[in-house]
Design a protein around this motif. Sequence first.
Motif, PDB file in Angstrom:
ATOM      1  N   THR A 163     -22.331  37.355 -24.346  1.00 22.49           N
ATOM      2  CA  THR A 163     -22.244  38.809 -24.253  1.00 22.49           C
ATOM      3  C   THR A 163     -21.332  39.222 -23.110  1.00 22.49           C
ATOM      4  O   THR A 163     -21.410  38.667 -22.025  1.00 22.49           O
ATOM      5  CB  THR A 163     -23.641  39.413 -24.031  1.00 22.49           C
ATOM      6  N   SER A 198     -20.191  42.906 -21.234  1.00 23.08           N
ATOM      7  CA  SER A 198     -20.417  44.345 -21.150  1.00 23.08           C
ATOM      8  C   SER A 198     -19.306  44.976 -20.332  1.00 23.08           C
ATOM      9  O   SER A 198     -18.852  44.400 -19.347  1.00 23.08           O
ATOM     10  CB  SER A 198     -21.760  44.636 -20.493  1.00 23.08           C
ATOM     11  N   GLU A 241     -18.576  44.363 -31.790  1.00 22.71           N
ATOM     12  CA  GLU A 241     -18.334  45.439 -30.837  1.00 22.71           C
ATOM     13  C   GLU A 241     -19.442  46.464 -31.062  1.00 22.71           C
ATOM     14  O   GLU A 241     -19.545  47.038 -32.150  1.00 22.71           O
ATOM     15  CB  GLU A 241     -16.968  46.095 -31.058  1.00 22.71           C
ATOM     16  N   ASN A 242     -20.282  46.644 -30.045  1.00 16.97           N
ATOM     17  CA  ASN A 242     -21.392  47.593 -30.121  1.00 16.97           C
ATOM     18  C   ASN A 242     -22.232  47.407 -31.382  1.00 16.97           C
ATOM     19  O   ASN A 242     -22.578  48.370 -32.060  1.00 16.97           O
ATOM     20  CB  ASN A 242     -20.876  49.028 -30.000  1.00 16.97           C
ATOM     21  N   TRP A 299     -16.208  49.978 -22.325  1.00 10.98           N
ATOM     22  CA  TRP A 299     -16.058  50.208 -23.765  1.00 10.98           C
ATOM     23  C   TRP A 299     -17.371  50.010 -24.512  1.00 10.98           C
ATOM     24  O   TRP A 299     -17.511  50.397 -25.641  1.00 10.98           O
ATOM     25  CB  TRP A 299     -15.003  49.259 -24.336  1.00 10.98           C
ATOM     26  N   GLY A 300     -18.351  49.344 -23.901  1.00 14.97           N
ATOM     27  CA  GLY A 300     -19.609  49.051 -24.565  1.00 14.97           C
ATOM     28  C   GLY A 300     -19.926  47.578 -24.435  1.00 14.97           C
ATOM     29  O   GLY A 300     -19.614  46.944 -23.421  1.00 14.97           O
ATOM     30  N   GLU A 301     -20.513  47.025 -25.477  1.00 16.31           N
ATOM     31  CA  GLU A 301     -20.924  45.622 -25.434  1.00 16.31           C
ATOM     32  C   GLU A 301     -20.184  44.816 -26.494  1.00 16.31           C
ATOM     33  O   GLU A 301     -20.076  45.233 -27.645  1.00 16.31           O
ATOM     34  CB  GLU A 301     -22.432  45.521 -25.662  1.00 16.31           C
ATOM     35  N   HIS A 302     -19.671  43.679 -26.074  1.00 11.61           N
ATOM     36  CA  HIS A 302     -18.959  42.757 -26.961  1.00 11.61           C
ATOM     37  C   HIS A 302     -19.786  41.478 -27.033  1.00 11.61           C
ATOM     38  O   HIS A 302     -20.193  40.947 -26.007  1.00 11.61           O
ATOM     39  CB  HIS A 302     -17.572  42.467 -26.397  1.00 11.61           C
TER      40      HIS A 302
END
Length: 158
Positions: free
Chosen positions: A122, A124, A147-148, A127-130
């Motif tokens: 993971t 973070s 992606e998210n 842009w969010g969480e990858h």
Amino acid sequence: MAEKQCPSCKMMIHKKAKVCPFCKKKFGLTLPAKIFLSLIILGYIGYLSGPSSKTTFNAHSTGSIQSEMQEVSLTKKGKKIKVKHQDWSNGICNVIGEKKIHIGMTAQQVKTAWGKPYKINTTSGAWGEHEQWVIHDSINSDYLYFENGILTSMQQSK
């Protein structure tokens, strides 16, 4: 007047000059550089439009998924999935019933189709969480990228 130094003859020239008036050196991108940049841009556009449907994952571009999946009749295996996940489209349930995945599926849908991943990496950021999922068997590994929570790309190693 704003000036810059010509990198070729070292004379001071106008800042916006495209050609040095002294040595006739042209500034800006060369033809090979323009071709290279054009290929990079075209490659990126191709990447954004998604992998071809000929991959072993049966991948589709995200935009076509919704229209393809809305009004599909359920297969026998798809009906079993639909019982547990009524909010999923018939097409998604059919795909999962065949143990296949494609771009645009949620992490839960992929997990339902293929089971839990061997490992999840993971990242973070703003842009969010990858997430990178490692799907491992004794010979090959598949890598899924989210992606998210949405599957955005896939990689297969042999």
